[in-house]
Structure formats: structure tokens, C-alpha cells
Design a protein around this motif. Structure first.
Motif, PDB file in Angstrom:
ATOM      1  N   GLY A  55       0.817  -1.204   0.000  1.00 18.56           N
ATOM      2  CA  GLY A  55       0.000   0.000   0.000  1.00 18.56           C
ATOM      3  C   GLY A  55       0.852   1.256   0.000  1.00 18.56           C
ATOM      4  O   GLY A  55       0.569   2.220  -0.717  1.00 18.56           O
ATOM      5  N   GLY A  58       2.240   1.816  -3.358  1.00 19.26           N
ATOM      6  CA  GLY A  58       1.174   1.602  -4.331  1.00 19.26           C
ATOM      7  C   GLY A  58       1.440   2.263  -5.677  1.00 19.26           C
ATOM      8  O   GLY A  58       1.248   1.659  -6.733  1.00 19.26           O
ATOM      9  N   LYS A  59       1.897   3.535  -5.665  1.00 21.64           N
ATOM     10  CA  LYS A  59       2.182   4.241  -6.917  1.00 21.64           C
ATOM     11  C   LYS A  59       3.289   3.544  -7.693  1.00 21.64           C
ATOM     12  O   LYS A  59       3.220   3.377  -8.913  1.00 21.64           O
ATOM     13  CB  LYS A  59       2.580   5.692  -6.624  1.00 21.64           C
ATOM     14  N   PHE A  70      -4.379   1.447  -8.878  1.00 24.59           N
ATOM     15  CA  PHE A  70      -4.097   0.757  -7.619  1.00 24.59           C
ATOM     16  C   PHE A  70      -5.274  -0.099  -7.173  1.00 24.59           C
ATOM     17  O   PHE A  70      -5.095  -1.157  -6.566  1.00 24.59           O
ATOM     18  CB  PHE A  70      -3.742   1.784  -6.537  1.00 24.59           C
ATOM     19  N   HIS A 175      -1.508   2.766   2.022  1.00 21.94           N
ATOM     20  CA  HIS A 175      -1.566   3.756   0.945  1.00 21.94           C
ATOM     21  C   HIS A 175      -1.881   5.155   1.477  1.00 21.94           C
ATOM     22  O   HIS A 175      -1.192   6.140   1.149  1.00 21.94           O
ATOM     23  CB  HIS A 175      -2.622   3.323  -0.067  1.00 21.94           C
ATOM     24  N   TYR A 176      -2.917   5.250   2.315  1.00 21.63           N
ATOM     25  CA  TYR A 176      -3.346   6.571   2.791  1.00 21.63           C
ATOM     26  C   TYR A 176      -2.505   7.087   3.956  1.00 21.63           C
ATOM     27  O   TYR A 176      -2.330   8.293   4.109  1.00 21.63           O
ATOM     28  CB  TYR A 176      -4.830   6.529   3.165  1.00 21.63           C
ATOM     29  N   ASP A 178       0.629   6.662   4.123  1.00 15.71           N
ATOM     30  CA  ASP A 178       1.814   7.203   3.458  1.00 15.71           C
ATOM     31  C   ASP A 178       1.548   8.614   2.932  1.00 15.71           C
ATOM     32  O   ASP A 178       2.440   9.459   2.924  1.00 15.71           O
ATOM     33  CB  ASP A 178       2.234   6.278   2.314  1.00 15.71           C
ATOM     34  N   LYS A 179       0.308   8.863   2.512  1.00 12.41           N
ATOM     35  CA  LYS A 179      -0.038  10.204   2.039  1.00 12.41           C
ATOM     36  C   LYS A 179      -0.086  11.198   3.194  1.00 12.41           C
ATOM     37  O   LYS A 179       0.318  12.364   3.052  1.00 12.41           O
ATOM     38  CB  LYS A 179      -1.403  10.169   1.333  1.00 12.41           C
TER      39      LYS A 179
END
Length: 224
Positions: A55, A58-59, A70, A175-176, A178-179
């Protein structure tokens, strides 16, 4: 041979897999998830930490896999988890009669099958869905489901629900997060360690408690 040994040495460092295998990283991820969710030999594999790291990267994973969205990446991983459970179920279903006839040993107790059968009869959904989030149990849960002959349609319902809830929740969490915390990926060793401890601790406690109860002295009949 040296490359294979190098791979196993880095197996518990998911970041290395995603950064060094390009467009084959997704295939490796799917293979590991497949093995951990249905093959006896897969119980030691780092499924949770691998999904979480997938995650975070993911990019990178999407870009290397033909710019696949994704969301589709997660769907493919969930499919691998579903197929793994199916293989585990079939193995348990086929080997069930043999296991019932097998003599007790230090790694096999027939009473475990009886307990598992009662457990699945009462907690079908909880057994197959919650086990997805617990190492070792997610490997053996579908096998035991086959052994105790859980209805296949019901098994598939919970198999799919468990696979989607497991893969989507953990991969999207990575994923989120990390954002929100871009520096998260620079502390992956600690994150992986914490994930392993959180997911493994309940099983360790359960095993210790079961072992303690099994060794507890029985009350003498004349004291009753």
C-alpha cells in the motif's frame, strides 16, 4: 542459486521486493499471498507486512505494472488470497477422512478436528473472516474448513468477504497513511516489526493459555 538465497534473505524486507523486481513485483506479491492463505508451507510468510508495504509503495507498484490503477492491483491480490483459500479447502476436504483415521501425534490431535468442527458450526463467518487477519490461522483455517466439510457455497461467501476485507483494509491503510505521513516509508523496519507483534501476540497468548489448560491437573473423583 545465490539469487534465490538473496531473495529469501530479503523476504521479510517487503520494500526490497517492490523496489528491485519491477513489473514482476506484483506477481511475487500474489504468489506469497496465495501460498500463505492455503499451503502448509506458507504459514511463515509475512502477509500483513507485505500488504501494508504494498500500500505504501502503491504508486510504484502501479507504475511498474503497466500503469494499472491501484484499485485493480488490490483486486488482483484479493483474487490470489481467494484462490489460496480454495486450494487449502480442497486439500482439507480430500485429506479429511485420512486425518480422522490418523493416530494422534505431537503435531496432530484428533480432538482438534472435533473442536474445529464445532467452532465452524457455530462461528462460520467469524472463523473464516477474522482468521484472515491472524498469521498462521489464515494458513490453516481454509484447510480445517475443508476437513470439517463446511458447505462450499458458504465457504466461498466467507472466503471472498475475508479476502476483500483483509487486502483492501491493510493495503489502503498503508496507501493513505503514506499520504498523511510521507516519511512513513523511512521507518518500515519498525512498522513491520510492530505489525508482526500486533498480529502474532494474540496467537501466542492463545497457545500459551491452551497449553496451560492442557497441563492443569484434573480434580480427583473422590473430591467431587
Amino acid at each position: 542459486m545465490s539469487e534465490l538465497l538473496d531473495f529469501f534473505n530479503h523476504l521479510f524486507n517487503p520494500e526490497w521486493i517492490f523496489l528491485h523486481f519491477g513489473n514482476t513485483a506484483l506477481y511475487i506479491l500474489m504468489l506469497i499471498i496465495f501460498a500463505e492463505t492455503g499451503l502448509f508451507i506458507g504459514f511463515f510468510l509475512p502477509g500483513d507486512s507485505l500488504l501494508f508495504t504494498a500500500g505504501i509503495f502503491g504508486k510504484h507498484l502501479s507504475k511498474n505494472f503497466y500503469d494499472m490503477p491501484f484499485f485493480i492491483i488490490i483486486l488482483l491480490v484479493a483474487l490470489a488470497a481467494i484462490l489460496g483459500n480454495i486450494i487449502g479447502y480442497i486439500f482439507g476436504y480430500k485429506s479429511g477422512p485420512m486425518l480422522y483415521k490418523r493416530e494422534d501425534s505431537w503435531i496432530f490431535k484428533k480432538r482438534q478436528l472435533i473442536v474445529a468442527k464445532l467452532f465452524y458450526k457455530k462461528y462460520k463467518a467469524a472463523a473464516l473472516i477474522i482468521s484472515r487477519f491472524l498469521p498462521i490461522l489464515r494458513t490453516f483455517a481454509p484447510i480445517v474448513a475443508g476437513v470439517v466439510r463446511v458447505n462450499f457455497k458458504e465457504f466461498m461467501t466467507y472466503n471472498i468477504a475475508g479476502a476483500f476485507s483483509w487486502t483492501f483494509s491493510i493495503m489502503l491503510a498503508g496507501h493513505y497513511l503514506d499520504k498523511i505521513f510521507p516519511k512513513l516509508k523511512y521507518n518500515l523496519e519498525w512498522i513491520v516489526l510492530i505489525l508482526i507483534l500486533i498480529t502474532t501476540l494474540p496467537i501466542v497468548i492463545k497457545l500459551i493459555a491452551t497449553n496451560y489448560r492442557g497441563r492443569a491437573p484434573k480434580k480427583s473423583s473422590h473430591l467431587r
